[in-house]
Scaffold this active site. Structure first.
Site, PDB file in Angstrom:
ATOM      1  N   GLU A  87       0.666  -1.126   0.017  1.00 52.15           N
ATOM      2  CA  GLU A  87      -0.210   0.077   0.086  1.00 52.15           C
ATOM      3  C   GLU A  87       1.057   1.148   0.004  1.00 52.15           C
ATOM      4  O   GLU A  87       0.567   2.311   0.680  1.00 52.15           O
ATOM      5  CB  GLU A  87      -0.941   0.068   1.269  1.00 52.15           C
ATOM      6  CG  GLU A  87      -0.207   0.095   2.596  1.00 52.15           C
ATOM      7  CD  GLU A  87       0.323  -1.269   3.188  1.00 52.15           C
ATOM      8  OE1 GLU A  87       0.307  -2.180   2.581  1.00 52.15           O
ATOM      9  OE2 GLU A  87       0.403  -1.335   4.350  1.00 52.15           O
ATOM     10  N   HIS A  89      -8.100  -4.032  -1.222  1.00 49.17           N
ATOM     11  CA  HIS A  89      -7.288  -4.231  -0.079  1.00 49.17           C
ATOM     12  C   HIS A  89      -6.171  -2.882   0.145  1.00 49.17           C
ATOM     13  O   HIS A  89      -6.047  -2.320   1.227  1.00 49.17           O
ATOM     14  CB  HIS A  89      -6.828  -5.706   0.130  1.00 49.17           C
ATOM     15  CG  HIS A  89      -5.805  -5.784   1.402  1.00 49.17           C
ATOM     16  ND1 HIS A  89      -6.193  -6.206   2.384  1.00 49.17           N
ATOM     17  CD2 HIS A  89      -4.652  -5.442   1.535  1.00 49.17           C
ATOM     18  CE1 HIS A  89      -5.471  -6.465   3.363  1.00 49.17           C
ATOM     19  NE2 HIS A  89      -4.298  -5.935   2.740  1.00 49.17           N
ATOM     20  N   GLU A  90      -5.419  -2.910  -0.771  1.00 48.72           N
ATOM     21  CA  GLU A  90      -4.303  -2.018  -0.935  1.00 48.72           C
ATOM     22  C   GLU A  90      -4.804  -0.430  -0.756  1.00 48.72           C
ATOM     23  O   GLU A  90      -4.486   0.395  -0.078  1.00 48.72           O
ATOM     24  CB  GLU A  90      -3.407  -2.330  -1.988  1.00 48.72           C
ATOM     25  CG  GLU A  90      -2.599  -3.599  -2.256  1.00 48.72           C
ATOM     26  CD  GLU A  90      -2.231  -3.997  -0.697  1.00 48.72           C
ATOM     27  OE1 GLU A  90      -1.936  -3.397  -0.140  1.00 48.72           O
ATOM     28  OE2 GLU A  90      -2.103  -5.345  -0.899  1.00 48.72           O
ATOM     29  N   HIS A 150      -6.003   0.316   2.646  1.00 48.38           N
ATOM     30  CA  HIS A 150      -4.858   1.118   3.472  1.00 48.38           C
ATOM     31  C   HIS A 150      -4.699   2.218   3.490  1.00 48.38           C
ATOM     32  O   HIS A 150      -4.118   2.967   4.364  1.00 48.38           O
ATOM     33  CB  HIS A 150      -3.817   0.290   3.162  1.00 48.38           C
ATOM     34  CG  HIS A 150      -3.325  -1.255   3.621  1.00 48.38           C
ATOM     35  ND1 HIS A 150      -3.376  -1.390   5.111  1.00 48.38           N
ATOM     36  CD2 HIS A 150      -3.112  -2.191   3.122  1.00 48.38           C
ATOM     37  CE1 HIS A 150      -3.092  -2.562   5.394  1.00 48.38           C
ATOM     38  NE2 HIS A 150      -2.956  -3.160   4.171  1.00 48.38           N
ATOM     39  N   GLU A 207      -3.818  -4.498   9.203  1.00 55.35           N
ATOM     40  CA  GLU A 207      -4.427  -5.578   8.238  1.00 55.35           C
ATOM     41  C   GLU A 207      -5.656  -5.943   8.597  1.00 55.35           C
ATOM     42  O   GLU A 207      -6.583  -6.231   7.753  1.00 55.35           O
ATOM     43  CB  GLU A 207      -3.233  -6.662   8.292  1.00 55.35           C
ATOM     44  CG  GLU A 207      -1.693  -6.326   7.681  1.00 55.35           C
ATOM     45  CD  GLU A 207      -1.685  -5.618   6.352  1.00 55.35           C
ATOM     46  OE1 GLU A 207      -2.829  -5.774   5.509  1.00 55.35           O
ATOM     47  OE2 GLU A 207      -0.825  -4.980   6.075  1.00 55.35           O
ATOM     48  N   ASP A 228       8.360  -9.743  10.627  1.00 56.97           N
ATOM     49  CA  ASP A 228       7.931 -10.760   9.749  1.00 56.97           C
ATOM     50  C   ASP A 228       7.259 -11.942  10.322  1.00 56.97           C
ATOM     51  O   ASP A 228       6.396 -12.555   9.627  1.00 56.97           O
ATOM     52  CB  ASP A 228       8.949 -10.999   8.708  1.00 56.97           C
ATOM     53  CG  ASP A 228       9.096 -10.781   7.500  1.00 56.97           C
ATOM     54  OD1 ASP A 228       8.307  -9.569   7.328  1.00 56.97           O
ATOM     55  OD2 ASP A 228       9.541 -11.366   6.639  1.00 56.97           O
ATOM     56  N   TYR A 238      -4.558 -10.842   9.868  1.00 56.65           N
ATOM     57  CA  TYR A 238      -5.831 -10.378   8.589  1.00 56.65           C
ATOM     58  C   TYR A 238      -6.933 -10.647   9.090  1.00 56.65           C
ATOM     59  O   TYR A 238      -8.053 -10.037   9.037  1.00 56.65           O
ATOM     60  CB  TYR A 238      -5.138 -10.970   7.243  1.00 56.65           C
ATOM     61  CG  TYR A 238      -3.945 -10.328   6.782  1.00 56.65           C
ATOM     62  CD1 TYR A 238      -2.555 -10.722   7.230  1.00 56.65           C
ATOM     63  CD2 TYR A 238      -4.016  -9.442   5.886  1.00 56.65           C
ATOM     64  CE1 TYR A 238      -1.417 -10.173   6.785  1.00 56.65           C
ATOM     65  CE2 TYR A 238      -2.942  -8.985   5.230  1.00 56.65           C
ATOM     66  CZ  TYR A 238      -1.697  -9.321   5.730  1.00 56.65           C
ATOM     67  OH  TYR A 238      -0.589  -8.491   5.106  1.00 56.65           O
TER      68      TYR A 238
END
Ligand code: BES
Ligand code: ZN
Length: 615
Positions: A288, A312-313, A316, A335, A392, A400
């Site tokens: 995003e 989705h992006e 954001h 998310e 990460d 999500y």
């Protein structure tokens, strides 16, 4: 062993929950302190960044000047910045040369750069160059692009990789404005997460400006043989010329998505919204970057079936870019909100049945993730604890899907109209600010739940493991026809007699996901003959089908699998497919051979995780 420890935590958690679930407060857990930045932006405010950098493909380095405008309000003796494998040529503070000092490198966080300051110091100029293993950078040879003629570079800074290409205060809670002058080889185009040009110039010098303050993880740059095509007055696509028309066709609805998003949660505050389609090695589905979403070409299916990724992006632009998670422990605020918002956009565009399919597939992902991680795993809480770990590791379907389902549960109890009013206000009141989990829960309680936690067990969702009992689920009738078709097939019906004409890729995905694995080889063959699944142009369906093919050694799909793995760099597809191969000795051989042959096409991060998986 890991799971034994987690099981212990789980039992304790359950016990605590029974006693008094409200004892889960933010103070009992790591708070909003960001442990993944070594900067001191809490004492020195980072107001503006001016970059003047050169992109050199032959040495694969970015070098130049990062000029920070700061305000040393607290009279700090040093400015501390995040860096990782950067070389510093020289540094001046208000024009005077100073001597800097690096701390010993931390394997995850990199080396803190310490620069002496005076009370009134205003400008810190850092001349630097990137290292050969800069994680944020993927340098592509011409052969790794579609056009095969020009090299390509793009950055991926989330979560903590901005520090591998810019010396900065690299925490999601630290915002600054920026402008840049970027020099690239003549003939190539450069784009950033900023105001962009639409035409390339001959000089190879590009200027950028981002006047809204953003955190470092939203800094982005792409350089290559790129062209632009408008969708409507405020949206458009950038891509390699050979991909431009296809991408433009696929994204025809993006302008409508921005309108739908605005109607839901308020004005789009970033000016233009464009999408850049990257070469296939891009490790993600999308990123995003403000004003300019970076997207994988694997969503160009030809039939617009995978455009929810753009929703989705785009979402954001509110959840994440406007109101930003304070630390990576609060990642679900980025998310989970975004997945919820994405599905609301898709519902507005395509109707409720379509959105419900997305919800059901999402629930299946959540369920599979929780099963895989173990229902008591600490990492299945929404509020993460990433102390001493690579952020990460928080990148799972928990943030999500559990996050999105939590909001859906609130919608179910409070009602959609109230939730929408609440969210709209949430974005307005916290625009360009950061948000921690504890802060959000307080706001939720004050503005929506009003102390009534009988309906939503907030603590079970946020500070507890697994899938809470009150998790909403789409009607099981939704995919009824698909389930029926699968049953008939498994009982011996000819594939040609199944009514699949109106199926979208979501129905196909559901059809395949619930097949027994392994399926008999002749059943694979008959499905393939009727529906040409090996040749599908839909990457989601292909990935699932290829996993099934590997599981039963269905050879006719192998050339297509190799082709897929040679081109696609998206970790979401690579990891499950290679993992399936690793289950048998022959599969392992195949995985090793293919990986060695094509690993240079994968992003450094994908190489890191696949390298571990395969060796
Ligand atoms: N912001 C994420 C990508 C990300 C997260 C990169 C954390 C690095 C660290 C992006 O918005 C995203 O979620 N992408 C998904 C696609 C989406 C439709 C679920 C992806 O890349 O798979
Ligand atoms: Zn996302």
């Amino acid at each position: 062993m890991r799971y034994v420890i987690y099981a212990g935590i789980f039992l304790m958690t359950v016990a605590c929950n029974q006693r008094k679930s409200s004892q889960y407060t933010e103070t009992a857990h790591p708070g909003a302190k960001d442990l993944h930045t070594q900067s001191n932006a809490d004492s020195v405010s980072m107001e503006h960044l001016h970059l003047d950098i050169r992109v050199d493909f032959s040495s694969q380095t970015i070098s130049g000047l990062a000029a920070w405008t700061i305000s040393n309000n607290t009279g700090a003796a040093e400015l501390r910045l995040d860096t990782r494998e950067l070389s510093i040529d020289s540094i001046t503070v208000d024009g005077k040369k100073v001597t800097h000092r690096f701390d010993v490198a931390d394997s995850i966080l990199g080396s803190r750069l310490n620069i002496p300051l005076e009370a009134g110091s205003r400008t810190v100029n850092i001349w630097y160059r990137t290292g050969s293993r800069a994680t944020a950078l993927q340098w592509l040879e011409p052969s790794q692009t579609l056009g095969k003629k020009a090299p390509f570079l793009y950055t991926q800074s989330e979560s903590i990789y901005a520090r591998t290409w810019i010396p900065c205060a690299d925490g999601p809670g630290i915002r600054f404005t920026y402008d840049a002058r970027v020099t690239v080889p003549e003939g190539l185009m450069a784009l950033m997460s900023a105001v962009n040009v639409q035409q390339r110039n001959d000089s190879g010098i590009y200027h950028f400006n981002m006047e809204q303050p953003v955190p470092a993880y939203l800094m982005a740059l792409a350089v290559g043989d790129i062209a632009f095509k408008a969708i409507d007055p405020r949206t458009g696509v950038y891509a390699e010329p050979a991909m431009l028309d296809k991408a433009h066709h696929e994204f025809a609805e993006v302008g409508g998505m921005v309108n739908a998003a605005e109607a839901l949660y308020g004005p789009y505050r970033w000016g233009r919204y464009d999408v850049l389609v990257l070469p296939p090695g891009f490790p993600l589905g999308g990123m995003e970057n403000p004003r300019l979403t970076f997207a994988t070409p694997t969503i160009i299916a030809g039939d617009r079936s995978l455009v929810s990724l753009i929703a989705h992006e785009l979402a954001h632009s509110w959840s994440g870019n406007l109101v930003t998670n304070a630390t990576w422990d609060d990642f679900w605020l980025n998310e989970g909100f975004t997945v919820y918002f994405e599905r609301r956009i898709m519902e507005a565009m395509m109707g409720k049945d379509y959105a419900d399919m997305l919800w059901e597939l999402g629930y299946q992902d959540l369920d599979a993730t929780v099963t895989e991680m173990g229902a008591g795993n600490r990492d299945t809480w929404l509020k993460l604890d990433l102390r001493g770990r690579d952020p990460d590791e928080g990148l799972t379907d928990i943030a999500y899907e559990k996050g999105a389902h939590f909001l859906r549960r609130i919608e179910e109890t409070a009602g959609r109209a109230k939730l929408d009013t609440f969210l709209r206000r949430y974005f307005d009141e916290h625009a360009f600010q950061t948000m921690s989990t504890g802060q959000f829960l307080q706001y939720l309680d004050a503005k929506l739940l009003n102390g009534d936690t009988t309906k939503v067990d907030v603590n079970a969702w946020v500070y507890g493991p697994g899938i809470p009992e009150d998790c909403p689920r789409a009607s099981q009738q939704l995919f009824g026809k698909v389930d029926e078709a699968r049953e008939r097939f498994l009982k011996g019906a000819e594939p040609a007699t199944l009514e699949v004409d109106k199926w979208t890729s979501h129905e196909w995905l559901h059809f395949l996901r619930k097949m027994p694995v392994p399926l008999a080889i002749d059943q694979m063959a008959s499905l393939d003959k009727a529906f040409r699944l090996t040749q599908t142009g839909n990457s989601e369906v292909a990935d699932r089908w290829f996993i099934m093919a590997v599981a039963v050694k269905y050879q006719p799909a192998y050339p297509a699998i190799e082709k897929f793995l040679s081109q696609v760099g998206r970790r979401k597809f690579l990891t499950p497919l290679y993992s399936e191969m690793m289950k048998t000795p022959e599969g392992r051989e195949m995985a090793k051979r293919i990986y060695e042959k094509y690993k240079q096409n994968y992003h450094p991060l994908a190489q890191e995780s696949l390298g571990k998986l395969i060796n």
